[in-house]
Design a protein around this motif. Sequence first.
Motif, PDB file in Angstrom:
ATOM      1  N   ALA A 122       0.822  -1.207   0.000  1.00  0.00           N
ATOM      2  CA  ALA A 122       0.000   0.000   0.000  1.00  0.00           C
ATOM      3  C   ALA A 122       0.860   1.263   0.000  1.00  0.00           C
ATOM      4  CB  ALA A 122      -0.929  -0.001   1.219  1.00  0.00           C
ATOM      5  N   GLU A 123       1.894   1.276   0.846  1.00  0.00           N
ATOM      6  CA  GLU A 123       2.768   2.449   0.909  1.00  0.00           C
ATOM      7  C   GLU A 123       3.484   2.660  -0.424  1.00  0.00           C
ATOM      8  OE1 GLU A 123       5.992   4.097   4.086  1.00  0.00           O
ATOM      9  OE2 GLU A 123       6.556   2.289   2.981  1.00  0.00           O
ATOM     10  N   LYS A 124       3.974   1.578  -1.027  1.00  0.00           N
ATOM     11  CA  LYS A 124       4.678   1.685  -2.311  1.00  0.00           C
ATOM     12  C   LYS A 124       3.768   2.195  -3.419  1.00  0.00           C
ATOM     13  CE  LYS A 124       7.908  -2.052  -1.184  1.00  0.00           C
ATOM     14  NZ  LYS A 124       8.314  -3.454  -1.491  1.00  0.00           N
ATOM     15  N   ALA A 125       2.467   1.867  -3.324  1.00  0.00           N
ATOM     16  CA  ALA A 125       1.521   2.281  -4.358  1.00  0.00           C
ATOM     17  C   ALA A 125       0.995   3.694  -4.133  1.00  0.00           C
ATOM     18  CB  ALA A 125       0.350   1.306  -4.414  1.00  0.00           C
ATOM     19  N   GLY A 126       1.305   4.298  -2.985  1.00  0.00           N
ATOM     20  CA  GLY A 126       0.897   5.668  -2.727  1.00  0.00           C
ATOM     21  C   GLY A 126      -0.384   5.832  -1.930  1.00  0.00           C
ATOM     22  N   ILE A 127      -0.879   4.769  -1.318  1.00  0.00           N
ATOM     23  CA  ILE A 127      -2.047   4.889  -0.450  1.00  0.00           C
ATOM     24  C   ILE A 127      -1.616   5.606   0.832  1.00  0.00           C
ATOM     25  CG2 ILE A 127      -3.707   3.579   0.945  1.00  0.00           C
ATOM     26  CD1 ILE A 127      -3.825   1.536  -1.253  1.00  0.00           C
ATOM     27  N   LYS A 128      -2.447   6.561   1.276  1.00  0.00           N
ATOM     28  CA  LYS A 128      -2.062   7.414   2.390  1.00  0.00           C
ATOM     29  C   LYS A 128      -3.039   7.295   3.562  1.00  0.00           C
ATOM     30  CE  LYS A 128      -0.233  10.894  -0.824  1.00  0.00           C
ATOM     31  NZ  LYS A 128      -0.344  12.314  -1.261  1.00  0.00           N
ATOM     32  N   ALA A 129      -2.566   7.694   4.727  1.00  0.00           N
ATOM     33  CA  ALA A 129      -3.445   7.788   5.883  1.00  0.00           C
ATOM     34  C   ALA A 129      -4.550   8.787   5.581  1.00  0.00           C
ATOM     35  CB  ALA A 129      -2.663   8.222   7.119  1.00  0.00           C
ATOM     36  N   GLY A 130      -5.776   8.438   5.918  1.00  0.00           N
ATOM     37  CA  GLY A 130      -6.918   9.288   5.627  1.00  0.00           C
ATOM     38  C   GLY A 130      -7.660   8.906   4.373  1.00  0.00           C
ATOM     39  N   ASP A 131      -7.056   8.043   3.530  1.00  0.00           N
ATOM     40  CA  ASP A 131      -7.766   7.517   2.363  1.00  0.00           C
ATOM     41  C   ASP A 131      -8.868   6.569   2.820  1.00  0.00           C
ATOM     42  OD1 ASP A 131      -6.123   8.881   0.661  1.00  0.00           O
ATOM     43  OD2 ASP A 131      -4.935   7.139   0.040  1.00  0.00           O
ATOM     44  N   ALA A 132     -10.015   6.648   2.182  1.00  0.00           N
ATOM     45  CA  ALA A 132     -11.080   5.673   2.423  1.00  0.00           C
ATOM     46  C   ALA A 132     -11.099   4.717   1.233  1.00  0.00           C
ATOM     47  CB  ALA A 132     -12.428   6.364   2.574  1.00  0.00           C
ATOM     48  N   ILE A 133     -10.826   3.450   1.485  1.00  0.00           N
ATOM     49  CA  ILE A 133     -10.852   2.450   0.412  1.00  0.00           C
ATOM     50  C   ILE A 133     -12.302   2.028   0.213  1.00  0.00           C
ATOM     51  CG2 ILE A 133     -10.083   0.162  -0.302  1.00  0.00           C
ATOM     52  CD1 ILE A 133      -7.552   0.600   1.326  1.00  0.00           C
ATOM     53  N   VAL A 134     -12.854   2.304  -0.965  1.00  0.00           N
ATOM     54  CA  VAL A 134     -14.277   2.072  -1.214  1.00  0.00           C
ATOM     55  C   VAL A 134     -14.548   0.941  -2.209  1.00  0.00           C
ATOM     56  CG1 VAL A 134     -14.925   4.423  -0.581  1.00  0.00           C
ATOM     57  CG2 VAL A 134     -14.304   3.910  -2.954  1.00  0.00           C
ATOM     58  N   ALA A 135     -13.498   0.471  -2.903  1.00  0.00           N
ATOM     59  CA  ALA A 135     -13.712  -0.622  -3.863  1.00  0.00           C
ATOM     60  C   ALA A 135     -12.393  -1.316  -4.162  1.00  0.00           C
ATOM     61  CB  ALA A 135     -14.350  -0.114  -5.156  1.00  0.00           C
ATOM     62  N   VAL A 136     -12.477  -2.600  -4.535  1.00  0.00           N
ATOM     63  CA  VAL A 136     -11.328  -3.378  -4.992  1.00  0.00           C
ATOM     64  C   VAL A 136     -11.732  -4.073  -6.283  1.00  0.00           C
ATOM     65  CG1 VAL A 136      -9.763  -5.293  -4.509  1.00  0.00           C
ATOM     66  CG2 VAL A 136     -10.439  -3.745  -2.667  1.00  0.00           C
ATOM     67  N   ASN A 137     -10.987  -3.797  -7.346  1.00  0.00           N
ATOM     68  CA  ASN A 137     -11.309  -4.332  -8.682  1.00  0.00           C
ATOM     69  C   ASN A 137     -12.755  -4.043  -9.068  1.00  0.00           C
ATOM     70  OD1 ASN A 137      -8.764  -5.252  -9.294  1.00  0.00           O
ATOM     71  ND2 ASN A 137      -9.157  -7.354  -8.643  1.00  0.00           N
TER      72      ASN A 137
END
Length: 512
Positions: free
Chosen positions: A343-358
């Motif tokens: 996640a860190e390598k892909a640029g996901i940050k604290a405070g992001d809300a993950i709302v979907a996968v694929n």
Amino acid sequence: MSSDRNSRPGRSPRVKSLLLGSVFALALGGIVAGESVVFSGSSAVAQNLSAPPVSAQAAQPFSFADVVSRVTPAVVSIRVKTDEVAQADDQGIPNIPEDSPLYDFFKRFGQPMPGMPGGGGRGGEQPHRYGMAQGSGFFISADGYVVTNNHVVENAEEVTVVTTDGRELKADVIGTDPKTDIALVKVKDGKDLPHVSFSAGDSRVGDWVVAIGNPFGLGGTVTAGIVSARGRDIGAGPYDDFIQIDAPINKGNSGGPAFNLAGEVIGVNTAIYSPSGGSVGIGFAIPARTVETVVKDLMDDGKVVRGWLGVQIQPVTEDLAASIGLDAAKGALVTEPQDGSPAEKAGIKAGDAIVAVNGEAVNDARDLARRIAAYPPETTVDVTVFRNGEKKEVKVELGQLPDEQKVAAAESSGKAEPTTLKDLGLSLAPAAQAGAGDEGVVVTRLDPEGKAADKGLRQGDVILEVAGHAVSKPAEVQAGLRKAAEEGRKAVLLRVRTGDNLRFVALPLDKA
């Protein structure tokens, strides 16, 4: 003489009188061998007993006899010789974490306590002894693969599979998965054994279900009911997705199968909700699709390998959704991407809300964990995050879920001049001055009836960010709150550290 893990010889009858509170009780036990069951309309010994399906017409009289006579030969009793010293501490508690949802049950109900017959004394070593546990299981192949629960064979020294016609077959544990409570056992030199298969589709609420097991050691017993609910989370593990059934599941059914009317396995019985230790019509089975996936991995190399995103997450509440501008309380809020994680390598940050996968919507934090775990490592997935009022697609190559995750708690203390925010009911001081780390602002005092306490803030919490901006002194917290109020927000998002755990708290703001 074999007995259930919860009823070993020497157990004081007083233990039963302790069954007072409502708990999720593991349903340990299995089938007593010796019953001979004839195949219905078949002469093939190694026939797959799940086929052919029972016709709808045959089911109309509400008789389960046909399906029961066909599948019962595949259901077995599993007898386990365990090293009790290896699995219990000096208070007779199994070696499970204290924060486990099952810890309190075993402490109160499941094991001998100090001062009771069979319990360990304080300050002394327990004598080395062996115990006998018993559970249910079922053949899934002609060469002797058996599915059961992890807690049935955990700490096994010897495993014996007992068939319904009385044969006792020595077996080995191929692999276990404590996270889903599934284990795979294989009998030695298995050949031409009756077996069943998993259902290819999902059962529906209201469908008939037949459970086969050995409650209370009475012998092979069949119970029937319906599917009461799906997707139950009982706090047993990170991937809870249980089928709730009302077919009685008592002590002795753990690891046993739950069948549909076609004789296909829809789930593995694993737990009950009970105020007394007996069935009250609320039982839980691990869904067939989960079991089948785990079993395939265990067959390959004896362990389960899951995809790993590498984020700390929390559910999105109504307050949190309002504070970040999300329309609905859906998805999983990232409190921190772990160092070096995918996640860190892909640029996901604290405070992001993950709302979907694929492209598939994520309902909550637990749903995200299950979805990611279903992918093998090195799979690239499209993760949809909600950030700064917009949705963004992030491609992430998943890693491998670490075998263990260490959780530590830290305490902080120190002295500093606090700044009091009376309208919120808390006092703040720079974390560095209060001995609470190098970053953030620590909560030094808290009004238990104030707004901050109502939203879950605690004394000793460290506020790291306000509305996405890092803070290091109380004045910066006040400035962040003031700016959010000027922008007309109903709440402001705080990033908070409690011990070693990170989370977000949505703090309500007074209307201007």
